[in-house]
Enzyme design. Structure first.
Site, PDB file in Angstrom:
ATOM      1  N   LYS A 179       0.714  -1.138  -0.047  1.00 21.42           N
ATOM      2  CA  LYS A 179       0.024  -0.024  -0.054  1.00 21.42           C
ATOM      3  C   LYS A 179       0.777   1.389  -0.113  1.00 21.42           C
ATOM      4  O   LYS A 179       1.338   1.643   1.058  1.00 21.42           O
ATOM      5  CB  LYS A 179      -0.908   0.015   1.321  1.00 21.42           C
ATOM      6  CG  LYS A 179      -2.345   0.632   1.068  1.00 21.42           C
ATOM      7  CD  LYS A 179      -1.947   2.343   0.544  1.00 21.42           C
ATOM      8  CE  LYS A 179      -1.837   3.170   1.841  1.00 21.42           C
ATOM      9  NZ  LYS A 179      -1.742   4.750   1.251  1.00 21.42           N
ATOM     10  N   VAL A 183       0.010   9.837  -1.864  1.00 20.70           N
ATOM     11  CA  VAL A 183       0.841  10.899  -2.629  1.00 20.70           C
ATOM     12  C   VAL A 183       1.659  10.878  -3.798  1.00 20.70           C
ATOM     13  O   VAL A 183       1.690  11.368  -4.711  1.00 20.70           O
ATOM     14  CB  VAL A 183       1.387  11.662  -1.522  1.00 20.70           C
ATOM     15  CG1 VAL A 183       2.030  13.281  -2.126  1.00 20.70           C
ATOM     16  CG2 VAL A 183       0.294  12.433  -0.519  1.00 20.70           C
ATOM     17  N   LEU A 248      -0.596 -11.360  16.901  1.00 16.96           N
ATOM     18  CA  LEU A 248       0.696 -11.991  17.281  1.00 16.96           C
ATOM     19  C   LEU A 248       1.645 -12.079  16.089  1.00 16.96           C
ATOM     20  O   LEU A 248       2.106 -13.446  15.717  1.00 16.96           O
ATOM     21  CB  LEU A 248       0.526 -13.281  18.043  1.00 16.96           C
ATOM     22  CG  LEU A 248       0.110 -13.009  19.240  1.00 16.96           C
ATOM     23  CD1 LEU A 248      -0.199 -14.512  20.023  1.00 16.96           C
ATOM     24  CD2 LEU A 248       0.776 -12.278  20.107  1.00 16.96           C
ATOM     25  N   GLU A 254       9.586   1.760  10.684  1.00 17.23           N
ATOM     26  CA  GLU A 254      10.388   2.931  10.543  1.00 17.23           C
ATOM     27  C   GLU A 254       9.637   4.000  10.535  1.00 17.23           C
ATOM     28  O   GLU A 254       9.027   4.437   9.791  1.00 17.23           O
ATOM     29  CB  GLU A 254      11.201   2.709   9.027  1.00 17.23           C
ATOM     30  CG  GLU A 254      11.921   1.535   8.930  1.00 17.23           C
ATOM     31  CD  GLU A 254      13.011   1.280   9.847  1.00 17.23           C
ATOM     32  OE1 GLU A 254      13.625   2.037  10.129  1.00 17.23           O
ATOM     33  OE2 GLU A 254      13.032  -0.057  10.182  1.00 17.23           O
ATOM     34  N   GLY A 256       9.244   8.026  12.851  1.00 15.11           N
ATOM     35  CA  GLY A 256       9.380   9.280  12.895  1.00 15.11           C
ATOM     36  C   GLY A 256      10.910   9.871  13.468  1.00 15.11           C
ATOM     37  O   GLY A 256      11.460   8.938  14.087  1.00 15.11           O
ATOM     38  N   CYS A 288      13.184  11.158   7.232  1.00 20.46           N
ATOM     39  CA  CYS A 288      13.193  10.881   8.456  1.00 20.46           C
ATOM     40  C   CYS A 288      14.377  11.170   9.484  1.00 20.46           C
ATOM     41  O   CYS A 288      14.460  11.294  10.557  1.00 20.46           O
ATOM     42  CB  CYS A 288      12.800   9.422   8.654  1.00 20.46           C
ATOM     43  SG  CYS A 288      13.953   8.320   7.767  1.00 20.46           S
ATOM     44  N   GLU A 389       8.272  16.654  14.951  1.00 19.75           N
ATOM     45  CA  GLU A 389       8.712  16.584  13.767  1.00 19.75           C
ATOM     46  C   GLU A 389       7.910  17.402  12.798  1.00 19.75           C
ATOM     47  O   GLU A 389       6.804  17.377  12.712  1.00 19.75           O
ATOM     48  CB  GLU A 389       8.587  14.857  13.200  1.00 19.75           C
ATOM     49  CG  GLU A 389       9.360  14.340  11.811  1.00 19.75           C
ATOM     50  CD  GLU A 389       9.086  13.271  11.524  1.00 19.75           C
ATOM     51  OE1 GLU A 389       7.713  12.670  11.741  1.00 19.75           O
ATOM     52  OE2 GLU A 389       9.905  12.589  11.119  1.00 19.75           O
TER      53      GLU A 389
HETATM   54  P1  NDP Z   1       2.091   8.543   7.248  1.00 23.19           P
HETATM   55  O1  NDP Z   1       2.138   7.826   8.509  1.00 23.19           O
HETATM   56  O2  NDP Z   1       0.999   9.439   7.117  1.00 23.19           O
HETATM   57  O3  NDP Z   1       1.713   7.554   6.260  1.00 23.19           O
HETATM   58  C1  NDP Z   1       2.600   6.337   5.909  1.00 23.19           C
HETATM   59  C2  NDP Z   1       1.882   5.270   5.122  1.00 23.19           C
HETATM   60  O4  NDP Z   1       0.689   4.656   5.922  1.00 23.19           O
HETATM   61  C3  NDP Z   1       0.908   5.803   4.081  1.00 23.19           C
HETATM   62  O5  NDP Z   1       0.863   4.703   2.980  1.00 23.19           O
HETATM   63  C4  NDP Z   1      -0.442   6.005   4.816  1.00 23.19           C
HETATM   64  O6  NDP Z   1      -1.299   6.058   3.835  1.00 23.19           O
HETATM   65  C5  NDP Z   1      -0.362   4.682   5.552  1.00 23.19           C
HETATM   66  N1  NDP Z   1      -1.388   4.834   6.737  1.00 23.19           N
HETATM   67  C6  NDP Z   1      -1.791   5.771   7.185  1.00 23.19           C
HETATM   68  N2  NDP Z   1      -2.785   5.852   8.277  1.00 23.19           N
HETATM   69  C7  NDP Z   1      -2.797   4.353   8.227  1.00 23.19           C
HETATM   70  C8  NDP Z   1      -3.571   3.430   9.077  1.00 23.19           C
HETATM   71  N3  NDP Z   1      -4.183   3.694  10.272  1.00 23.19           N
HETATM   72  N4  NDP Z   1      -3.290   2.121   8.800  1.00 23.19           N
HETATM   73  C9  NDP Z   1      -2.529   1.622   7.872  1.00 23.19           C
HETATM   74  N5  NDP Z   1      -1.860   2.395   6.912  1.00 23.19           N
HETATM   75  C10 NDP Z   1      -1.784   3.819   7.336  1.00 23.19           C
HETATM   76  O7  NDP Z   1       3.437   9.080   6.785  1.00 23.19           O
HETATM   77  P2  NDP Z   1       4.055   9.898   5.710  1.00 23.19           P
HETATM   78  O8  NDP Z   1       3.345   9.235   4.460  1.00 23.19           O
HETATM   79  O9  NDP Z   1       3.408  11.356   5.770  1.00 23.19           O
HETATM   80  O10 NDP Z   1       5.346  10.047   5.865  1.00 23.19           O
HETATM   81  C11 NDP Z   1       6.036  10.677   6.578  1.00 23.19           C
HETATM   82  C12 NDP Z   1       6.569   9.928   7.808  1.00 23.19           C
HETATM   83  O11 NDP Z   1       7.307   9.033   7.590  1.00 23.19           O
HETATM   84  C13 NDP Z   1       7.408  10.770   8.745  1.00 23.19           C
HETATM   85  O12 NDP Z   1       7.000  10.756  10.047  1.00 23.19           O
HETATM   86  C14 NDP Z   1       8.864  10.201   8.856  1.00 23.19           C
HETATM   87  O13 NDP Z   1       9.471  10.486   9.768  1.00 23.19           O
HETATM   88  C15 NDP Z   1       8.480   8.809   8.391  1.00 23.19           C
HETATM   89  N6  NDP Z   1       9.388   8.443   7.820  1.00 23.19           N
HETATM   90  C16 NDP Z   1      10.195   7.309   8.413  1.00 23.19           C
HETATM   91  C17 NDP Z   1      11.446   6.860   7.796  1.00 23.19           C
HETATM   92  C18 NDP Z   1      12.446   5.804   8.625  1.00 23.19           C
HETATM   93  O14 NDP Z   1      13.347   5.192   8.003  1.00 23.19           O
HETATM   94  N7  NDP Z   1      12.444   5.782   9.888  1.00 23.19           N
HETATM   95  C19 NDP Z   1      11.685   7.190   6.414  1.00 23.19           C
HETATM   96  C20 NDP Z   1      10.815   8.166   5.965  1.00 23.19           C
HETATM   97  C21 NDP Z   1       9.675   8.520   6.294  1.00 23.19           C
HETATM   98  P3  NDP Z   1      -1.857   7.621   3.197  1.00 23.19           P
HETATM   99  O15 NDP Z   1      -0.487   7.664   2.212  1.00 23.19           O
HETATM  100  O16 NDP Z   1      -3.097   7.308   2.503  1.00 23.19           O
HETATM  101  O17 NDP Z   1      -1.855   8.451   4.358  1.00 23.19           O
END
Ligand code: NDP
Length: 503
Positions: A179, A183, A248, A254, A256, A288, A389
């Site tokens: 999924k 965007v 389980l 990965e 914020g 991130c 963040e």
């Molecule tokens: P989001 O948490 O908004 O979304 C991440 C993904 O999860 C998207 O595909 C999103 O769908 C999906 N999603 C959102 N809500 C749910 C839910 N309830 N159940 C299942 N899936 C869901 O993050 P962003 O896309 O805005 O990305 C930015 C974030 O990612 C930042 O916090 C950043 O730090 C983190 N990040 C971490 C990295 C790491 O290596 N630790 C690397 C890069 C980013 P949808 O697109 O429709 O919202």
């Protein structure tokens, strides 16, 4: 105007090797962040599509998991070669959907094929262990694929982050349902042709486009998913981890970050400024591991700040497909609103805005989500801009006087993804790096990554690791086989006077 109403490209999603529409027939638009205009559309998948995709993946898994590691590795090597040949197309697509400058995307995507070749090699060379069980028994561990894995990915590095999960998942013999971010789902869709041409069996790679609350929630709650691997925000991570906990199944998140860049007094002002620019403003700060907090030794603080302001103001912010652009727009109007909100909070909190702090327009930027590289000085660690963040081109500058103070500041956040330490005194740099509560610490560098190098956060930045053998193992479950090689009769309940043992 809606892309879905025009003759703009209408991407299908990928289920069971077929290019399909959502069951509901709904679509939604993908926006170019540099113009604010829709340029293509994708299906709005939901729970019904996830059910079909998981069923397709189960069939794919039956074939893929039974293939030998050699067969899987050779298909992944082929995929790496095909991806390499098509990189220019992938770069163009990433530039359009993320707004990141073409020079950045070329540099980042040039390395993505390496993940497939690295994990192909891991699958081919992985050696099981024989455990020192003792006596007449031989005990060995087998690594087995998990089954159908759910991969949920964000928008900031759409291809790289998916690749970091996909290459080990496939190498280990799993099938996946992806999924991607609502965007930026285009490059994950493009990857389907690469795998199909490389010979990946149908149903092993499935992509359901849609929203987090719809397709994302349905995928992560699905009863037949064997593991969830998510990159996203910490709150999303908590929700999804709770679902995994109920069933389980393993969860890897990965999440914020709020990385510190720690600069000691033996670093030249030029090097410190260049380091911070790279750490803070690559991807318009939307990474991130962004160097969101610059901690500088008080003796060089003013000189570094002055240089940093001059260099930030000189960055070329403009159209991402222009070769001379150094920083593009942020990804969406929502992200732009978040950056604007935090800049207002920073001012209210009393931080000193010394560069940027405004939306940019004109010179090909009208309609796009452009924001100036922004620097706050006189930041204290309890301010929200230092703690939360922002995920945009904003850096908070703080000063320190002692090594202990630098470590305390760096550790003074709920996040623990990454940090960098800059010093020519290697003993000090190593000491400080080892005291920092973060999953990744660079010394005299930032942002560097390799498929072999474990990647993942401590504290609120997540759980589990990407990259390296540890990640490959995370896509497997271990079966322990205990073989008794003795022919000697054994009767536990016989009253024969012999000393009985369990082993
Ligand atoms: P989001 O948490 O908004 O979304 C991440 C993904 O999860 C998207 O595909 C999103 O769908 C999906 N999603 C959102 N809500 C749910 C839910 N309830 N159940 C299942 N899936 C869901 O993050 P962003 O896309 O805005 O990305 C930015 C974030 O990612 C930042 O916090 C950043 O730090 C983190 N990040 C971490 C990295 C790491 O290596 N630790 C690397 C890069 C980013 P949808 O697109 O429709 O919202």
């Amino acid at each position: 105007m809606q892309a879905s109403d025009t003759d703009a490209p209408q991407w299908p999603m990928i289920i069971g090797g077929k290019k399909v529409e959502a069951q509901s027939g709904k679509r939604f638009d993908i926006i170019n962040p540099a113009t604010g205009l829709a340029y293509c559309s994708v299906p709005e998948g939901d729970a019904a599509d996830i059910d079909i995709a998981v069923d397709a993946a189960k069939k794919g898994f039956d074939i893929w998991s039974k293939m030998s590691a050699l067969q899987r590795a050779s298909i992944l090597m082929k995929a790496a070669d095909i991806l390499q040949e098509r990189l220019a197309d992938f770069v163009d697509a990433e530039v359009l959907q993320t707004g990141r400058p073409i020079r950045e995307m070329r540099a980042q995507l040039a390395r993505t094929p390496e993940w497939y070749s690295y994990f192909a090699s891991v699958a081919r060379t992985y050696e099981s262990k024989v455990h020192p069980f003792g006596g007449d028994h031989v005990n060995y561990g087998r690594r087995l694929a998990l089954g159908v894995v759910g991969l949920v990915t964000p928008w900031n590095h759409p291809l790289l982050i998916l690749t970091k999960k996909l290459a080990p998942a496939l190498a280990a013999g799993n099938a996946v349902v992806v999924k991607p971010s609502e965007v930026a789902p285009i490059t994950p869709l493009m990857l389907a042709d690469v795998f199909s041409e490389a010979g990946l069996p149908e149903g092993v790679y499935n992509v359901v486009t849609g929203f987090g609350a719809g397709a994302g929630a349905a995928l992560t709650a699905h009863r037949d998913i064997a593991k969830i691997d998510l990159t996203g925000g910490t709150e999303t991570g908590r929700k999804v981890a709770a679902l995994a906990g109920e069933r389980l199944i393993p969860f890897s998140g990965e999440l914020g970050g709020k990385a510190s860049v720690i600069v000691f007094d033996d670093v030249s002002v030029d090097r410190a400024a260049a380091a911070t620019l790279f750490a803070s403003f690559v991807a318009a700060g939307q990474t991130c591991v962004q160097g969101a907090r610059l901690l500088v030794h008080e003796s060089i603080h003013d000189a570094v700040l002055e240089k940093l302001i001059a260099r930030a103001n000189a960055l070329v912010v403009g159209a991402p497909d222009d070769e001379s652009t150094q920083m593009g727009p942020v990804v969406s109007d929502r992200q732009l609103a978040t950056v604007e909100k935090y800049v207002a909070i920073g001012k209210d909190e009393g931080a000193r805005l010394v560069a940027g702090g405004e939306r940019l327009s004109g010179e090909g930027r009208d309609g796009g989500y452009f924001y100036a590289p922004t620097i706050f000085a006189d930041v204290s660690n309890d301010m929200r801009i230092a703690q939360e963040e922002i995920f945009g081109p904003v850096v908070c500058v703080m000063k320190f006087s002692t090594e202990a103070e630098a470590v305390a500041l760096a550790n003074g956040t709920d996040f623990g993804l990454a940090a960098s330490v800059w010093s020519s005194n290697i003993a000090r740099a190593k000491r400080v790096a080892e005291d920092i509560e973060a999953g990744i610490v660079w010394i005299n560098d930032h942002h560097r990554i390799d498929p072999s190098s474990p990647w993942g956060g401590f504290k609120d930045s997540g759980i589990g690791k990407e990259n390296g053998i540890v990640c490959y193992e995370g896509y497997t479950r271990m079966q322990s086989i205990v073989l008794n090689t003795s022919e000697e009769p054994f009767d536990w309940f016989a009253e024969d006077g012999k000393q009985k043992r369990y082993s």
